[in-house]
Write a protein that holds these residues in place. Structure first.
Motif, PDB file in Angstrom:
ATOM      1  N   PHE A  73       0.749  -1.032  -0.148  1.00  0.00           N
ATOM      2  CA  PHE A  73      -0.037   0.024   0.049  1.00  0.00           C
ATOM      3  C   PHE A  73       0.769   1.341   0.031  1.00  0.00           C
ATOM      4  O   PHE A  73       0.490   2.096  -0.840  1.00  0.00           O
ATOM      5  N   PHE A  74       1.871   1.362   0.965  1.00  0.00           N
ATOM      6  CA  PHE A  74       2.678   2.415   1.011  1.00  0.00           C
ATOM      7  C   PHE A  74       3.539   2.669   0.001  1.00  0.00           C
ATOM      8  O   PHE A  74       3.874   3.774  -0.579  1.00  0.00           O
ATOM      9  N   ALA A  75       4.201   1.644  -0.710  1.00  0.00           N
ATOM     10  CA  ALA A  75       5.351   1.620  -1.733  1.00  0.00           C
ATOM     11  C   ALA A  75       4.686   1.599  -3.114  1.00  0.00           C
ATOM     12  O   ALA A  75       5.123   2.236  -3.970  1.00  0.00           O
ATOM     13  N   LEU A  76       3.228   1.028  -3.362  1.00  0.00           N
ATOM     14  CA  LEU A  76       2.980   1.051  -4.722  1.00  0.00           C
ATOM     15  C   LEU A  76       1.352   1.684  -4.716  1.00  0.00           C
ATOM     16  O   LEU A  76       1.107   2.187  -5.983  1.00  0.00           O
ATOM     17  N   THR A  77       1.053   2.494  -3.698  1.00  0.00           N
ATOM     18  CA  THR A  77      -0.143   3.251  -3.858  1.00  0.00           C
ATOM     19  C   THR A  77      -0.087   4.586  -3.136  1.00  0.00           C
ATOM     20  O   THR A  77      -0.106   5.434  -3.845  1.00  0.00           O
ATOM     21  N   ALA A  78       0.204   4.761  -2.012  1.00  0.00           N
ATOM     22  CA  ALA A  78       0.206   5.906  -1.291  1.00  0.00           C
ATOM     23  C   ALA A  78       1.487   6.750  -1.640  1.00  0.00           C
ATOM     24  O   ALA A  78       1.307   8.024  -2.068  1.00  0.00           O
ATOM     25  N   GLY A  79       2.602   5.989  -1.639  1.00  0.00           N
ATOM     26  CA  GLY A  79       3.714   6.580  -2.163  1.00  0.00           C
ATOM     27  C   GLY A  79       3.611   7.403  -3.583  1.00  0.00           C
ATOM     28  O   GLY A  79       3.819   8.576  -3.816  1.00  0.00           O
ATOM     29  N   PRO A  80       3.451   6.391  -4.803  1.00  0.00           N
ATOM     30  CA  PRO A  80       3.207   7.138  -5.857  1.00  0.00           C
ATOM     31  C   PRO A  80       2.230   8.180  -5.921  1.00  0.00           C
ATOM     32  O   PRO A  80       2.303   9.157  -6.680  1.00  0.00           O
ATOM     33  N   LEU A 133       1.339  10.207  -3.812  1.00  0.00           N
ATOM     34  CA  LEU A 133       1.847  11.772  -3.026  1.00  0.00           C
ATOM     35  C   LEU A 133       2.865  12.082  -4.046  1.00  0.00           C
ATOM     36  O   LEU A 133       3.197  13.285  -4.261  1.00  0.00           O
ATOM     37  N   ALA A 134       3.914  11.148  -4.504  1.00  0.00           N
ATOM     38  CA  ALA A 134       4.650  11.843  -5.716  1.00  0.00           C
ATOM     39  C   ALA A 134       4.070  12.501  -6.756  1.00  0.00           C
ATOM     40  O   ALA A 134       4.704  13.481  -7.075  1.00  0.00           O
ATOM     41  N   SER A 135       3.055  11.911  -7.302  1.00  0.00           N
ATOM     42  CA  SER A 135       2.370  12.643  -8.403  1.00  0.00           C
ATOM     43  C   SER A 135       1.717  13.978  -8.078  1.00  0.00           C
ATOM     44  O   SER A 135       1.477  14.839  -8.508  1.00  0.00           O
ATOM     45  N   LEU A 136       1.124  14.139  -6.647  1.00  0.00           N
ATOM     46  CA  LEU A 136       0.756  15.236  -6.255  1.00  0.00           C
ATOM     47  C   LEU A 136       1.793  16.252  -6.236  1.00  0.00           C
ATOM     48  O   LEU A 136       1.742  17.503  -6.617  1.00  0.00           O
ATOM     49  N   SER A 170       2.640  17.526  -9.697  1.00  0.00           N
ATOM     50  CA  SER A 170       1.414  18.082 -10.567  1.00  0.00           C
ATOM     51  C   SER A 170       1.667  19.622 -10.146  1.00  0.00           C
ATOM     52  O   SER A 170       1.177  20.478 -11.092  1.00  0.00           O
ATOM     53  N   PHE A 171       2.488  20.149  -9.266  1.00  0.00           N
ATOM     54  CA  PHE A 171       2.886  21.457  -9.088  1.00  0.00           C
ATOM     55  C   PHE A 171       4.502  21.764  -9.627  1.00  0.00           C
ATOM     56  O   PHE A 171       5.071  22.682  -9.437  1.00  0.00           O
ATOM     57  N   THR A 172       4.983  20.891 -10.481  1.00  0.00           N
ATOM     58  CA  THR A 172       6.292  21.026 -10.933  1.00  0.00           C
ATOM     59  C   THR A 172       6.185  20.998 -12.692  1.00  0.00           C
ATOM     60  O   THR A 172       5.245  20.427 -13.174  1.00  0.00           O
ATOM     61  N   ALA A 186       0.727  15.903 -16.854  1.00  0.00           N
ATOM     62  CA  ALA A 186      -0.172  14.808 -16.606  1.00  0.00           C
ATOM     63  C   ALA A 186      -0.423  14.324 -15.287  1.00  0.00           C
ATOM     64  O   ALA A 186      -1.568  14.003 -15.043  1.00  0.00           O
ATOM     65  N   SER A 187       0.279  14.776 -14.337  1.00  0.00           N
ATOM     66  CA  SER A 187       0.128  14.387 -12.737  1.00  0.00           C
ATOM     67  C   SER A 187      -1.042  15.471 -12.453  1.00  0.00           C
ATOM     68  O   SER A 187      -2.068  14.970 -11.543  1.00  0.00           O
ATOM     69  N   ALA A 188      -1.057  16.663 -12.944  1.00  0.00           N
ATOM     70  CA  ALA A 188      -2.295  17.688 -12.779  1.00  0.00           C
ATOM     71  C   ALA A 188      -3.546  17.241 -13.174  1.00  0.00           C
ATOM     72  O   ALA A 188      -4.671  17.201 -12.305  1.00  0.00           O
ATOM     73  N   LEU A 189      -3.399  16.693 -14.453  1.00  0.00           N
ATOM     74  CA  LEU A 189      -4.603  16.034 -15.139  1.00  0.00           C
ATOM     75  C   LEU A 189      -5.059  14.747 -14.067  1.00  0.00           C
ATOM     76  O   LEU A 189      -6.420  14.560 -14.154  1.00  0.00           O
TER      77      LEU A 189
END
Length: 303
Positions: free
Chosen positions: A29-36, A38-41, A44-46, A270-273
């Motif tokens: 969950f943390f390595a494959l779901t929550a982590g990615p 948060l990284a995409s969030l 999305s600001f970059t 793409a992350s913002a999308l």
């Protein structure tokens, strides 16, 4: 008094054993779901192209969405698909479920036949076959020509490609059909008997008994299929060759997201999308749950 620490040790032991069994799931969950996520969030600001370091631009990607005509086209195509494809699919599923609800000979075979398309889902092979059927001079085009209809291929026609996608999703109605069948089995037979005694016709019986009693199942299928419709990608990519054509008529939201992220390498955009899609689907789910009290009737409710 000397025995009091023992239950605490057992409780601690059970707690550690529970976390031990959950450890693999927690890691996933943390390595494959929550982590990615948060990284995409953050991305999305970059401004990020996968090859350099992310450059912080704040709300720049989200502001760019407002002036992006392709973004508006992708939203239009996807919303049209959700609003048309989902009701058509559920209507087909409910109609077939009602036909198969009677105990007749060979019912198991017919249920398996109607459910089979859902087993293969939106696979690449099905999308390829569907494309071959609806291209110019394909089997559907030849059938139309024999009937005096010159379609010129559904895939190359901006006004026909969306109906083709609706037919594709409606054809795979097996999963909601099975759920509708399970719901129909729970409708008390005495309600239909009372309706027949009162002289209610098929339409009145369907509207006054079947739909209210099935409303929790309808709500479940509607929510599930609407969320799935927002995420359609494989069939759109294969049928349009990844272009979203013709004239953007098959530019689904997830396909546009893929184009910006993995063709243009604009991963921040793409992350913002992706986060806009997540928020929209979350809001849709919230609204559906909040409004469900007005039309979803559960057993024991006094409505």
């Amino acid at each position: 008094m000397t025995g009091t620490p023992q239950p605490r040790r057992w409780k601690r032991h059970d707690l550690m054993a529970g976390y031990g069994f959950l450890s693999l799931w927690l890691f996933g969950f943390f390595a494959l779901t929550a982590g990615p996520m948060l990284a995409s969030l953050y991305l999305s600001f970059t401004r990020y192209n996968l090859f350099g370091s992310p450059e912080w631009i704040g709300l720049g990607n989200y502001q760019l969405l407002l002036s992006d005509p392709q973004f508006r086209q992708a939203v239009k195509v996807t919303v049209t698909y959700v609003l048309v494809g989902t009701p058509v699919k559920l209507a087909a599923a409910l109609a077939v479920a009602m036909l198969l609800n009677n105990n007749r000979r060979g019912q198991g075979f017919y249920r398996s036949v109607f459910y089979a398309p859902s087993l293969i889902g939106a696979s690449v092979s099905i999308a390829i076959v569907w494309r071959a059927m609806f291209i110019d001079n394909g089997i559907v085009d030849r059938i139309g020509s024999g009937a005096g209809l010159d379609w010129g291929g559904w895939i190359g026609n901006p006004s026909l490609i969306m109906p083709m996608f609706v037919l594709l999703t409606a054809w795979q109605f097996g999963a909601p059909m099975v759920i509708f069948l399970a719901g129909l089995k729970q409708v008390p037979a005495d309600l239909y008997e009372a309706a027949a005694v009162d002289g209610a016709g098929p339409w009145r019986t369907f509207r006054s008994i079947t739909v209210p009693m099935l409303s929790p199942v309808i709500f479940f299928n509607l929510l599930l299929e609407a969320v799935h419709a927002f995420q359609v990608f494989g069939s759109a990519y294969i049928i349009s060759n990844g272009t979203g054509g013709p004239a953007g008529s098959s530019l689904f939201y997830t396909l546009y997201l893929y184009q910006r992220g993995f063709q243009d390498f604009r991963m921040g955009y793409a992350s913002a999308l992706a986060w806009v899609l997540l928020v929209v689907v979350g809001l849709l789910t919230f609204v559906m749950f909040r409004t469900s009290n007005a039309w979803v009737h559960y057993g024991g409710d006094e409505k």
